[in-house]
Write a protein that holds these residues in place. Sequence first.
Motif, PDB file in Angstrom:
ATOM      1  N   ASN A 334       3.452 -10.937 -38.649  1.00 17.12           N
ATOM      2  CA  ASN A 334       4.053  -9.642 -38.947  1.00 17.12           C
ATOM      3  C   ASN A 334       5.229  -9.730 -39.920  1.00 17.12           C
ATOM      4  OD1 ASN A 334       2.988  -7.207 -37.192  1.00 17.12           O
ATOM      5  ND2 ASN A 334       2.882  -9.025 -35.886  1.00 17.12           N
ATOM      6  N   GLN A 335       6.172 -10.585 -39.652  1.00 17.18           N
ATOM      7  CA  GLN A 335       7.393 -10.637 -40.447  1.00 17.18           C
ATOM      8  C   GLN A 335       7.199 -11.451 -41.729  1.00 17.18           C
ATOM      9  OE1 GLN A 335      10.806  -9.156 -39.223  1.00 17.18           O
ATOM     10  NE2 GLN A 335       8.937  -8.031 -38.689  1.00 17.18           N
ATOM     11  N   SER A 382      15.571 -11.055 -37.318  1.00 16.16           N
ATOM     12  CA  SER A 382      14.417 -10.972 -36.431  1.00 16.16           C
ATOM     13  C   SER A 382      13.929 -12.365 -36.075  1.00 16.16           C
ATOM     14  CB  SER A 382      13.285 -10.169 -37.079  1.00 16.16           C
ATOM     15  OG  SER A 382      12.752 -10.865 -38.190  1.00 16.16           O
ATOM     16  N   GLU A 384      10.250 -14.172 -34.597  1.00 17.15           N
ATOM     17  CA  GLU A 384       8.837 -13.951 -34.291  1.00 17.15           C
ATOM     18  C   GLU A 384       8.212 -15.229 -33.758  1.00 17.15           C
ATOM     19  OE1 GLU A 384       4.578 -12.675 -36.374  1.00 17.15           O
ATOM     20  OE2 GLU A 384       6.481 -12.027 -37.266  1.00 17.15           O
ATOM     21  N   ASP A 386       4.362 -16.615 -32.780  1.00 14.57           N
ATOM     22  CA  ASP A 386       2.925 -16.369 -32.897  1.00 14.57           C
ATOM     23  C   ASP A 386       2.148 -17.448 -32.166  1.00 14.57           C
ATOM     24  OD1 ASP A 386       3.518 -14.254 -34.578  1.00 14.57           O
ATOM     25  OD2 ASP A 386       3.098 -15.365 -36.417  1.00 14.57           O
ATOM     26  N   ALA A 404       1.460 -11.908 -31.247  1.00 18.94           N
ATOM     27  CA  ALA A 404       2.751 -11.979 -31.933  1.00 18.94           C
ATOM     28  C   ALA A 404       3.799 -11.236 -31.113  1.00 18.94           C
ATOM     29  CB  ALA A 404       2.659 -11.384 -33.333  1.00 18.94           C
ATOM     30  N   SER A 405       4.955 -11.854 -30.961  1.00 18.49           N
ATOM     31  CA  SER A 405       6.091 -11.237 -30.284  1.00 18.49           C
ATOM     32  C   SER A 405       7.269 -11.239 -31.246  1.00 18.49           C
ATOM     33  CB  SER A 405       6.445 -12.016 -29.010  1.00 18.49           C
ATOM     34  OG  SER A 405       7.615 -11.492 -28.409  1.00 18.49           O
ATOM     35  N   VAL A 406       7.802 -10.055 -31.542  1.00 24.45           N
ATOM     36  CA  VAL A 406       8.890  -9.912 -32.511  1.00 24.45           C
ATOM     37  C   VAL A 406      10.104  -9.309 -31.817  1.00 24.45           C
ATOM     38  CG1 VAL A 406       9.633  -8.870 -34.684  1.00 24.45           C
ATOM     39  CG2 VAL A 406       7.257  -9.633 -34.406  1.00 24.45           C
ATOM     40  N   ASN A 421      12.005  -4.084 -30.581  1.00 26.77           N
ATOM     41  CA  ASN A 421      11.180  -5.247 -30.276  1.00 26.77           C
ATOM     42  C   ASN A 421       9.748  -4.796 -30.000  1.00 26.77           C
ATOM     43  OD1 ASN A 421      13.646  -6.550 -30.320  1.00 26.77           O
ATOM     44  ND2 ASN A 421      13.819  -6.694 -28.101  1.00 26.77           N
TER      45      ASN A 421
END
Length: 434
Positions: A334-335, A382, A384, A386, A404-406, A421
Amino acid sequence: MKQILLGAILLMIMSIDTYGEVLDRNKENNTTVLSPDQIKVKTVRNVLGMNNPLEHTTGQLRTGYITHKEDGSKRNSGYALGGHYHLDTKRWNGLKVGLSAYTVLNLGVNQNPLNVNPDFFDADGNSFIQLTEAYLDGKWGNTEIKLGRQLLDTPHADSDDIRMIPNYFEAYTLRNNDIEGLTLSAGLITKMAGWENGVDAAKFVKVSETLGAGGGMNGIAYASAIYEGINDLTLSLWYYHYNNVADVLYAEAGYVYAFSQERSLTFGLQYDGSSKTGSALLGEQDGRTYGMSLEFAAEDIGIHLLTAYNRDGGNTGATGLSLGGGPFFTSMENQTLDAVGSAGSAWMIGAGYHFDVIGINGLVAGIAYGNFQARDSGLYESHETDTVFEYAWSDKLSLTAAFASVRFDAGKDGDNTALKNFKQFRFIVNYNFN
Protein backbone atom coordinates in the motif's frame (compact mmCIF):
# COMPACT_ATOMS: atom_id res chain seq x y z
CA MET A 1 -27.72 -7.04 -16.22
CA LYS A 2 -26.51 -6.80 -19.82
CA GLN A 3 -22.91 -6.32 -18.60
CA ILE A 4 -23.18 -9.38 -16.35
CA LEU A 5 -24.58 -11.48 -19.21
CA LEU A 6 -21.87 -10.33 -21.65
CA GLY A 7 -19.18 -10.98 -19.05
CA ALA A 8 -20.51 -14.46 -18.34
CA ILE A 9 -20.55 -15.25 -22.06
CA LEU A 10 -16.93 -14.07 -22.37
CA LEU A 11 -15.88 -16.27 -19.45
CA MET A 12 -17.58 -19.26 -21.10
CA ILE A 13 -15.73 -18.55 -24.35
CA MET A 14 -12.46 -18.22 -22.43
CA SER A 15 -12.93 -21.61 -20.77
CA ILE A 16 -13.17 -23.63 -24.00
CA ASP A 17 -10.80 -24.17 -26.91
CA THR A 18 -11.18 -21.68 -29.73
CA TYR A 19 -10.23 -22.54 -33.30
CA GLY A 20 -7.97 -19.95 -34.89
CA GLU A 21 -4.45 -18.62 -34.99
CA VAL A 22 -3.72 -17.84 -31.33
CA LEU A 23 -0.08 -17.33 -30.43
CA ASP A 24 1.53 -17.90 -27.06
CA ARG A 25 2.54 -14.43 -25.88
CA ASN A 26 5.71 -15.79 -24.36
CA LYS A 27 6.99 -16.84 -27.80
CA GLU A 28 7.20 -13.21 -28.83
CA ASN A 29 8.04 -10.36 -26.51
CA ASN A 30 4.81 -8.41 -27.04
CA THR A 31 5.37 -6.18 -24.06
CA THR A 32 7.11 -2.87 -24.23
CA VAL A 33 10.65 -2.32 -22.98
CA LEU A 34 11.87 -5.20 -20.78
CA SER A 35 14.07 -7.94 -22.22
CA PRO A 36 14.31 -11.46 -20.76
CA ASP A 37 17.89 -11.06 -19.49
CA GLN A 38 17.50 -7.66 -17.88
CA ILE A 39 18.42 -7.48 -14.19
CA LYS A 40 15.25 -6.39 -12.42
CA VAL A 41 15.78 -4.89 -8.96
CA LYS A 42 12.95 -6.29 -6.85
CA THR A 43 10.57 -4.40 -4.59
CA VAL A 44 7.77 -5.76 -2.43
CA ARG A 45 5.26 -4.10 -4.78
CA ASN A 46 6.56 -5.69 -8.00
CA VAL A 47 7.05 -9.08 -6.33
CA LEU A 48 3.38 -8.99 -5.29
CA GLY A 49 2.42 -7.95 -8.81
CA MET A 50 4.39 -10.64 -10.63
CA ASN A 51 1.19 -12.53 -11.57
CA ASN A 52 0.50 -10.06 -14.36
CA PRO A 53 -0.55 -10.26 -18.01
CA LEU A 54 2.97 -9.42 -19.15
CA GLU A 55 3.63 -13.14 -18.62
CA HIS A 56 0.18 -14.53 -19.33
CA THR A 57 -0.52 -17.11 -21.96
CA THR A 58 -3.46 -16.76 -24.34
CA GLY A 59 -6.11 -16.51 -21.65
CA GLN A 60 -6.71 -16.44 -17.95
CA LEU A 61 -9.57 -17.03 -15.52
CA ARG A 62 -9.26 -15.17 -12.22
CA THR A 63 -11.26 -15.08 -9.03
CA GLY A 64 -10.59 -12.74 -6.16
CA TYR A 65 -11.61 -11.53 -2.73
CA ILE A 66 -10.54 -8.34 -0.97
CA THR A 67 -11.47 -6.84 2.38
CA HIS A 68 -10.42 -3.52 3.92
CA LYS A 69 -11.03 -2.30 7.50
CA GLU A 70 -10.13 1.20 8.63
CA ASP A 71 -10.24 2.20 12.30
CA GLY A 72 -13.59 3.78 13.12
CA SER A 73 -15.23 2.68 9.85
CA LYS A 74 -17.18 -0.29 8.59
CA ARG A 75 -15.42 -3.05 6.71
CA ASN A 76 -15.72 -3.08 2.92
CA SER A 77 -15.11 -6.08 0.73
CA GLY A 78 -15.37 -7.40 -2.80
CA TYR A 79 -15.91 -10.82 -4.42
CA ALA A 80 -15.23 -11.16 -8.12
CA LEU A 81 -14.80 -13.55 -11.03
CA GLY A 82 -13.07 -12.40 -14.17
CA GLY A 83 -10.38 -12.96 -16.71
CA HIS A 84 -9.16 -12.12 -20.16
CA TYR A 85 -8.66 -13.68 -23.58
CA HIS A 86 -5.97 -12.58 -26.05
CA LEU A 87 -5.80 -13.09 -29.80
CA ASP A 88 -2.94 -12.28 -32.19
CA THR A 89 -3.18 -12.53 -35.96
CA LYS A 90 -0.34 -13.88 -38.08
CA ARG A 91 2.20 -11.33 -39.23
CA TRP A 92 1.82 -10.02 -42.78
CA ASN A 93 4.71 -7.93 -44.13
CA GLY A 94 5.81 -7.43 -40.54
CA LEU A 95 2.37 -6.36 -39.29
CA LYS A 96 -0.07 -8.06 -36.95
CA VAL A 97 -3.10 -7.10 -34.87
CA GLY A 98 -3.56 -7.94 -31.18
CA LEU A 99 -6.86 -7.95 -29.29
CA SER A 100 -7.74 -8.70 -25.66
CA ALA A 101 -11.08 -8.65 -23.87
CA TYR A 102 -11.28 -8.44 -20.07
CA THR A 103 -14.29 -8.96 -17.87
CA VAL A 104 -14.91 -8.64 -14.13
CA LEU A 105 -18.12 -9.91 -12.52
CA ASN A 106 -19.23 -8.69 -9.09
CA LEU A 107 -20.25 -11.80 -7.15
CA GLY A 108 -21.46 -9.83 -4.12
CA VAL A 109 -25.18 -10.42 -4.76
CA ASN A 110 -27.37 -8.53 -2.25
CA GLN A 111 -24.30 -6.78 -0.83
CA ASN A 112 -24.83 -3.27 0.52
CA PRO A 113 -23.29 -0.93 -2.11
CA LEU A 114 -21.81 1.18 0.69
CA ASN A 115 -19.75 -1.83 1.80
CA VAL A 116 -18.31 -2.74 -1.64
CA ASN A 117 -14.55 -2.39 -1.96
CA PRO A 118 -13.94 -0.12 -4.98
CA ASP A 119 -10.65 -1.67 -6.13
CA PHE A 120 -12.19 -4.57 -8.07
CA PHE A 121 -15.04 -2.99 -10.04
CA ASP A 122 -16.10 0.02 -12.08
CA ALA A 123 -16.80 3.47 -10.61
CA ASP A 124 -20.26 2.35 -9.43
CA GLY A 125 -19.06 -0.92 -7.92
CA ASN A 126 -20.55 -2.96 -10.77
CA SER A 127 -19.41 -5.67 -13.18
CA PHE A 128 -17.92 -4.66 -16.51
CA ILE A 129 -16.47 -5.92 -19.75
CA GLN A 130 -13.79 -4.07 -21.67
CA LEU A 131 -11.65 -4.26 -24.81
CA THR A 132 -8.35 -3.82 -22.98
CA GLU A 133 -5.95 -4.40 -25.88
CA ALA A 134 -6.42 -3.38 -29.49
CA TYR A 135 -3.15 -2.62 -31.22
CA LEU A 136 -1.28 -2.74 -34.51
CA ASP A 137 2.19 -4.24 -34.08
CA GLY A 138 4.87 -3.85 -36.72
CA LYS A 139 8.26 -5.55 -36.59
CA TRP A 140 11.03 -5.15 -39.14
CA GLY A 141 14.46 -6.45 -38.21
CA ASN A 142 15.35 -5.13 -34.77
CA THR A 143 12.74 -2.37 -34.78
CA GLU A 144 9.21 -2.77 -33.44
CA ILE A 145 6.29 -0.36 -33.20
CA LYS A 146 3.04 -0.86 -31.33
CA LEU A 147 0.08 1.48 -31.74
CA GLY A 148 -3.08 1.41 -29.63
CA ARG A 149 -4.31 -0.12 -26.37
CA GLN A 150 -1.60 -2.18 -24.73
CA LEU A 151 0.31 -3.14 -21.59
CA LEU A 152 3.37 -1.15 -20.55
CA ASP A 153 6.15 -1.90 -18.10
CA THR A 154 8.14 1.28 -17.49
CA PRO A 155 9.24 2.94 -14.23
CA HIS A 156 6.44 5.53 -14.20
CA ALA A 157 3.75 3.61 -16.14
CA ASP A 158 3.15 -0.06 -15.41
CA SER A 159 0.48 -2.75 -15.10
CA ASP A 160 0.77 -3.16 -11.27
CA ASP A 161 -1.32 -6.33 -11.39
CA ILE A 162 -2.39 -6.73 -7.75
CA ARG A 163 -6.19 -6.53 -8.15
CA MET A 164 -8.75 -8.10 -10.51
CA ILE A 165 -7.66 -6.08 -13.54
CA PRO A 166 -4.23 -4.51 -14.14
CA ASN A 167 -3.53 -1.14 -15.71
CA TYR A 168 -3.72 -0.79 -19.49
CA PHE A 169 -2.68 2.15 -21.65
CA GLU A 170 -3.47 3.72 -24.95
CA ALA A 171 0.02 4.39 -26.24
CA TYR A 172 2.19 4.60 -29.33
CA THR A 173 5.57 2.98 -28.79
CA LEU A 174 8.81 2.32 -30.67
CA ARG A 175 11.67 0.00 -29.72
CA ASN A 176 14.99 -0.76 -31.39
CA ASN A 177 17.79 -3.29 -30.66
CA ASP A 178 20.19 -2.65 -33.56
CA ILE A 179 23.12 -2.11 -31.18
CA GLU A 180 24.03 -5.28 -29.31
CA GLY A 181 23.21 -5.00 -25.62
CA LEU A 182 21.35 -1.70 -26.05
CA THR A 183 17.57 -1.26 -26.18
CA LEU A 184 16.26 2.14 -27.23
CA SER A 185 12.59 2.99 -26.85
CA ALA A 186 10.25 5.94 -27.13
CA GLY A 187 6.53 6.45 -26.81
CA LEU A 188 3.51 8.61 -26.21
CA ILE A 189 0.94 7.66 -23.54
CA THR A 190 -2.48 9.27 -23.94
CA LYS A 191 -5.01 7.22 -21.93
CA MET A 192 -5.17 4.75 -19.06
CA ALA A 193 -7.63 2.08 -17.89
CA GLY A 194 -7.47 -0.26 -14.90
CA TRP A 195 -7.77 -0.14 -11.16
CA GLU A 196 -5.35 2.78 -10.70
CA ASN A 197 -6.63 5.26 -13.27
CA GLY A 198 -8.39 7.18 -10.49
CA VAL A 199 -11.66 7.59 -12.41
CA ASP A 200 -13.17 4.31 -13.58
CA ALA A 201 -11.31 1.02 -14.03
CA ALA A 202 -13.68 0.06 -16.86
CA LYS A 203 -12.84 3.07 -19.04
CA PHE A 204 -9.82 4.43 -20.88
CA VAL A 205 -9.55 8.01 -19.64
CA LYS A 206 -7.06 10.69 -20.60
CA VAL A 207 -3.93 10.64 -18.46
CA SER A 208 -4.55 14.32 -17.73
CA GLU A 209 -7.79 13.27 -15.99
CA THR A 210 -6.02 10.51 -14.07
CA LEU A 211 -3.43 13.00 -12.79
CA GLY A 212 -5.96 15.79 -12.19
CA ALA A 213 -4.23 18.14 -14.64
CA GLY A 214 -7.33 19.23 -16.58
CA GLY A 215 -7.51 19.70 -20.32
CA GLY A 216 -4.19 21.48 -20.81
CA MET A 217 -2.09 18.30 -20.75
CA ASN A 218 -1.70 16.37 -23.99
CA GLY A 219 -0.24 13.06 -22.90
CA ILE A 220 3.12 11.82 -21.65
CA ALA A 221 6.07 11.37 -24.00
CA TYR A 222 9.00 9.21 -22.96
CA ALA A 223 12.34 7.97 -24.23
CA SER A 224 14.70 5.41 -22.73
CA ALA A 225 17.96 3.55 -23.12
CA ILE A 226 18.69 0.20 -21.43
CA TYR A 227 22.20 -1.23 -21.63
CA GLU A 228 22.97 -4.88 -20.87
CA GLY A 229 26.31 -5.26 -22.67
CA ILE A 230 28.29 -5.93 -19.48
CA ASN A 231 27.84 -9.27 -17.75
CA ASP A 232 25.70 -9.12 -14.59
CA LEU A 233 25.01 -5.37 -15.00
CA THR A 234 21.98 -3.48 -16.30
CA LEU A 235 21.90 0.30 -16.71
CA SER A 236 18.76 2.22 -17.64
CA LEU A 237 17.91 5.86 -18.24
CA TRP A 238 14.38 7.20 -18.74
CA TYR A 239 13.05 10.63 -19.62
CA TYR A 240 9.36 11.53 -19.34
CA HIS A 241 7.75 14.76 -20.53
CA TYR A 242 4.37 15.37 -18.89
CA ASN A 243 3.05 18.09 -21.17
CA ASN A 244 2.52 21.35 -19.22
CA VAL A 245 3.19 19.53 -15.94
CA ALA A 246 6.73 18.23 -15.41
CA ASP A 247 9.89 16.73 -16.84
CA VAL A 248 11.00 13.56 -15.04
CA LEU A 249 14.38 11.84 -15.26
CA TYR A 250 14.80 8.31 -13.90
CA ALA A 251 18.04 6.31 -13.75
CA GLU A 252 18.65 2.82 -12.39
CA ALA A 253 21.58 0.42 -12.09
CA GLY A 254 21.29 -3.24 -11.16
CA TYR A 255 24.25 -5.54 -10.53
CA VAL A 256 24.31 -9.22 -9.58
CA TYR A 257 27.30 -10.83 -7.87
CA ALA A 258 27.19 -14.63 -7.77
CA PHE A 259 28.98 -16.27 -4.86
CA SER A 260 28.09 -19.65 -6.32
CA GLN A 261 25.49 -21.17 -8.59
CA GLU A 262 22.97 -21.07 -5.74
CA ARG A 263 23.86 -17.87 -3.89
CA SER A 264 23.94 -14.29 -5.15
CA LEU A 265 23.71 -10.65 -4.12
CA THR A 266 21.73 -8.13 -6.20
CA PHE A 267 22.60 -4.47 -5.67
CA GLY A 268 20.43 -1.64 -7.01
CA LEU A 269 20.80 2.14 -7.23
CA GLN A 270 18.17 4.60 -8.46
CA TYR A 271 17.57 8.30 -8.97
CA ASP A 272 14.29 10.03 -9.78
CA GLY A 273 14.12 13.78 -10.37
CA SER A 274 11.28 16.07 -11.47
CA SER A 275 10.89 19.73 -12.40
CA LYS A 276 7.88 21.74 -13.55
CA THR A 277 7.45 22.61 -17.20
CA GLY A 278 5.15 24.69 -19.41
CA SER A 279 2.01 25.88 -17.63
CA ALA A 280 2.86 23.82 -14.50
CA LEU A 281 -0.76 22.64 -14.22
CA LEU A 282 0.01 20.66 -11.04
CA GLY A 283 2.15 23.35 -9.44
CA GLU A 284 5.74 23.11 -8.29
CA GLN A 285 7.57 19.88 -9.10
CA ASP A 286 10.90 19.45 -7.35
CA GLY A 287 11.56 15.83 -6.51
CA ARG A 288 15.12 14.54 -6.03
CA THR A 289 14.88 10.95 -4.87
CA TYR A 290 17.79 8.58 -4.33
CA GLY A 291 17.51 4.90 -3.52
CA MET A 292 19.47 1.74 -2.92
CA SER A 293 18.48 -1.90 -2.62
CA LEU A 294 20.18 -5.14 -1.58
CA GLU A 295 18.84 -8.64 -2.08
CA PHE A 296 20.63 -11.79 -0.91
CA ALA A 297 19.42 -15.06 -2.42
CA ALA A 298 20.42 -18.49 -1.12
CA GLU A 299 18.46 -20.85 -3.34
CA ASP A 300 20.02 -23.95 -1.79
CA ILE A 301 18.29 -23.20 1.53
CA GLY A 302 15.29 -21.36 0.04
CA ILE A 303 15.97 -17.95 1.59
CA HIS A 304 15.77 -14.45 0.09
CA LEU A 305 16.57 -11.35 2.17
CA LEU A 306 15.73 -7.86 0.89
CA THR A 307 16.35 -4.35 2.20
CA ALA A 308 15.94 -0.95 0.57
CA TYR A 309 16.20 2.74 1.36
CA ASN A 310 14.90 5.89 -0.35
CA ARG A 311 15.43 9.55 0.49
CA ASP A 312 14.06 12.63 -1.22
CA GLY A 313 15.78 15.99 -0.83
CA GLY A 314 13.55 18.10 -3.10
CA ASN A 315 11.13 20.82 -2.08
CA THR A 316 7.99 18.88 -3.05
CA GLY A 317 8.98 15.31 -2.20
CA ALA A 318 9.07 12.21 -4.40
CA THR A 319 7.12 12.67 -7.61
CA GLY A 320 3.51 11.52 -7.45
CA LEU A 321 3.10 11.34 -11.24
CA SER A 322 3.39 7.57 -11.62
CA LEU A 323 0.66 5.68 -13.47
CA GLY A 324 0.82 2.43 -11.54
CA GLY A 325 2.92 1.15 -8.65
CA GLY A 326 5.83 3.54 -9.22
CA PRO A 327 9.58 2.93 -9.36
CA PHE A 328 10.74 3.34 -5.76
CA PHE A 329 12.66 0.46 -4.18
CA THR A 330 10.85 0.79 -0.84
CA SER A 331 7.31 0.45 -2.26
CA MET A 332 5.06 -1.89 -0.30
CA GLU A 333 1.59 -3.36 -0.91
CA ASN A 334 0.00 0.00 0.00
CA GLN A 335 2.53 2.62 1.06
CA THR A 336 4.95 4.26 -1.37
CA LEU A 337 7.37 7.15 -0.89
CA ASP A 338 5.28 9.62 -2.91
CA ALA A 339 2.42 9.17 -0.42
CA VAL A 340 4.47 11.20 2.07
CA GLY A 341 3.68 14.31 0.02
CA SER A 342 6.84 16.18 1.00
CA ALA A 343 10.57 15.63 1.37
CA GLY A 344 11.19 12.52 3.43
CA SER A 345 12.58 9.02 3.50
CA ALA A 346 11.57 5.37 3.59
CA TRP A 347 13.20 2.07 4.42
CA MET A 348 12.10 -1.54 4.35
CA ILE A 349 13.33 -5.01 5.23
CA GLY A 350 11.90 -8.32 4.09
CA ALA A 351 12.46 -12.04 3.90
CA GLY A 352 11.09 -14.80 1.70
CA TYR A 353 11.24 -18.57 1.84
CA HIS A 354 10.86 -21.09 -1.02
CA PHE A 355 9.42 -24.34 0.33
CA ASP A 356 10.76 -26.32 -2.64
CA VAL A 357 13.86 -27.11 -0.57
CA ILE A 358 11.76 -29.15 1.86
CA GLY A 359 9.71 -30.84 -0.84
CA ILE A 360 6.68 -28.52 -1.05
CA ASN A 361 7.08 -27.39 -4.63
CA GLY A 362 5.54 -24.10 -5.70
CA LEU A 363 4.96 -22.60 -2.24
CA VAL A 364 6.57 -19.26 -1.33
CA ALA A 365 6.07 -17.17 1.82
CA GLY A 366 7.30 -13.68 2.60
CA ILE A 367 7.13 -10.95 5.21
CA ALA A 368 8.22 -7.32 4.98
CA TYR A 369 8.18 -4.21 7.14
CA GLY A 370 8.46 -0.62 5.91
CA ASN A 371 8.64 2.84 7.46
CA PHE A 372 7.68 6.03 5.58
CA GLN A 373 8.40 9.40 7.15
CA ALA A 374 8.34 13.06 6.16
CA ARG A 375 11.34 15.19 7.02
CA ASP A 376 9.03 16.66 9.65
CA SER A 377 7.53 13.50 11.14
CA GLY A 378 4.62 15.57 12.42
CA LEU A 379 3.40 15.83 8.85
CA TYR A 380 3.52 12.15 7.96
CA GLU A 381 4.80 8.87 9.36
CA SER A 382 3.52 5.40 8.60
CA HIS A 383 4.49 1.80 9.29
CA GLU A 384 3.43 -1.10 7.08
CA THR A 385 3.77 -4.84 7.62
CA ASP A 386 3.04 -7.18 4.72
CA THR A 387 2.75 -10.95 4.70
CA VAL A 388 2.23 -12.94 1.52
CA PHE A 389 1.80 -16.56 0.48
CA GLU A 390 2.00 -17.66 -3.14
CA TYR A 391 1.39 -21.17 -4.36
CA ALA A 392 1.83 -22.41 -7.92
CA TRP A 393 -0.06 -25.69 -8.17
CA SER A 394 1.15 -26.01 -11.75
CA ASP A 395 2.16 -23.82 -14.67
CA LYS A 396 -1.54 -23.09 -15.14
CA LEU A 397 -2.96 -22.72 -11.63
CA SER A 398 -1.65 -20.34 -8.93
CA LEU A 399 -2.92 -18.41 -5.92
CA THR A 400 -1.78 -15.39 -3.92
CA ALA A 401 -2.83 -14.37 -0.41
CA ALA A 402 -1.56 -10.99 0.85
CA PHE A 403 -2.21 -9.20 4.14
CA ALA A 404 -1.17 -5.61 4.85
CA SER A 405 -1.37 -3.71 8.13
CA VAL A 406 -0.73 0.05 8.02
CA ARG A 407 -0.34 2.23 11.11
CA PHE A 408 0.04 6.02 11.19
CA ASP A 409 1.95 7.72 14.02
CA ALA A 410 1.29 11.22 15.34
CA GLY A 411 4.31 13.53 15.10
CA LYS A 412 5.60 15.56 18.00
CA ASP A 413 4.50 18.82 16.34
CA GLY A 414 1.07 17.72 15.22
CA ASP A 415 -1.17 14.73 14.67
CA ASN A 416 -2.40 12.56 11.88
CA THR A 417 -6.08 12.55 12.82
CA ALA A 418 -7.09 12.45 9.14
CA LEU A 419 -5.05 9.28 8.56
CA LYS A 420 -6.63 6.15 10.01
CA ASN A 421 -4.87 2.86 10.65
CA PHE A 422 -6.17 0.08 8.43
CA LYS A 423 -5.81 -3.59 7.58
CA GLN A 424 -6.32 -5.18 4.19
CA PHE A 425 -6.43 -8.75 2.93
CA ARG A 426 -6.71 -9.98 -0.66
CA PHE A 427 -6.84 -13.45 -2.19
CA ILE A 428 -6.41 -14.07 -5.92
CA VAL A 429 -6.57 -17.37 -7.84
CA ASN A 430 -5.40 -17.50 -11.48
CA TYR A 431 -5.90 -20.23 -14.07
CA ASN A 432 -3.91 -19.73 -17.30
CA PHE A 433 -4.65 -21.56 -20.53
CA ASN A 434 -3.56 -21.60 -24.15
